[in-house]
Write a protein that holds these residues in place. Structure first.
Motif, short mmCIF file in Angstrom:
data_model
loop_
_atom_site.label_atom_id
_atom_site.label_comp_id
_atom_site.label_asym_id
_atom_site.label_seq_id
_atom_site.Cartn_x
_atom_site.Cartn_y
_atom_site.Cartn_z
N VAL A 185 0.82 -1.21 0.00
CA VAL A 185 0.00 0.00 0.00
C VAL A 185 0.85 1.26 0.00
N ASP A 186 1.85 1.33 0.88
CA ASP A 186 2.59 2.59 0.98
C ASP A 186 4.09 2.48 0.77
N GLY A 187 4.61 1.29 0.52
CA GLY A 187 6.03 1.13 0.24
C GLY A 187 6.95 1.32 1.43
N LYS A 188 6.39 1.38 2.62
CA LYS A 188 7.19 1.52 3.84
C LYS A 188 7.28 0.17 4.55
N GLY A 189 8.40 -0.04 5.23
CA GLY A 189 8.59 -1.28 5.97
C GLY A 189 7.72 -1.34 7.21
N ILE A 190 7.50 -2.53 7.70
CA ILE A 190 6.69 -2.74 8.89
C ILE A 190 7.32 -2.02 10.08
N LEU A 191 8.62 -2.14 10.24
CA LEU A 191 9.28 -1.50 11.37
C LEU A 191 9.24 0.02 11.25
N GLU A 192 9.20 0.55 10.04
CA GLU A 192 9.04 1.99 9.87
C GLU A 192 7.72 2.46 10.48
N HIS A 193 6.70 1.67 10.28
CA HIS A 193 5.38 2.00 10.85
C HIS A 193 5.40 1.92 12.37
N LEU A 194 6.08 0.92 12.91
CA LEU A 194 6.14 0.76 14.35
C LEU A 194 6.96 1.86 15.02
N ASN A 195 7.98 2.33 14.33
CA ASN A 195 8.85 3.36 14.90
C ASN A 195 8.39 4.78 14.62
N ALA A 196 7.37 4.94 13.80
CA ALA A 196 6.90 6.29 13.44
C ALA A 196 6.03 6.91 14.54
#
Length: 196
Positions: A185-196
């Protein structure tokens, strides 16, 4: 734990009574989750093949969910691939050296060949109209691989462990699908979402 011959025979006997009423994986409050009724319409051999497929996909999904998280966590911090693999985990496989694919393909082929030898009847001994027949004494998913000796010898404990593995595998299938969808969907990693 060493598994005794008597315990193995009890486990094999319980495997021969493989039916929708005795199958591992059914837990309260839902019981056996089968919304499309595949299990209700299946004979014992078909039900065993369904369970073998579910266990295999669950095990692959458990590895995939760990792979997503570890792959993104150690990005550029490991000797593997010289730090060339970057970005969301969904793009990692396209970035690796082709030699990796040869090694991966060979490893999978070897593992699947061994699994087929353990669980399936040789094709020469199977009627043409019944392909993929499992051995009579084969317990779906039981490949004899237990390097840590975790498999219980007590049939009730073994049944409980089978149910736990199935539940974790089902959760991992949903988790891996969610990871894939989110990264697409957004091209971001899973950990990027968790750390955002």
């Amino acid at each position: 734990m060493k598994t005794s011959v008597a315990a193995l025979s009890l486990i094999a006997a319980s495997a021969s009574a493989f039916s929708i009423d005795t199958i591992p994986g059914a837990i309260a409050p839902t019981g056996l989750f089968d919304p499309l009724g595949f299990a209700a319409q299946a004979d014992e051999a078909t039900l065993k093949r369904y369970r073998e497929a579910e266990l295999t996909h669950g095990r692959v999904s458990m590895l995939a969910t760990v792979g997503f998280l570890v792959g993104e966590a150690v990005e550029s911090k490991t000797f593997l691939f010289n730090g060339e693999v970057t970005g969301p985990a969904i793009t990692h496989l396209t970035q690796v050296n082709p030699i990796f694919w040869l090694l991966l393909g060979g490893s999978i082929a070897k593992a699947e060949t061994e699994r087929a030898k353990i669980g399936w009847v040789e094709p020469d001994d199977v009627p043409v109209d019944q392909p993929g027949q499992l051995r009579e004494d084969y317990i779906p998913g039981n490949l004899g691989f237990d390097p840590l000796g975790l498999k219980p010898s007590d049939p009730d404990e073994f049944f409980t462990m089978q149910t736990k593995e199935l539940q974790n595998g089902r959760l991992a299938m949903l988790g891996a699908a969610g990871f894939l969808a989110q990264e697409l969907v957004d091209g971001k990693g899973i950990l990027e979402h968790l750390n955002a």
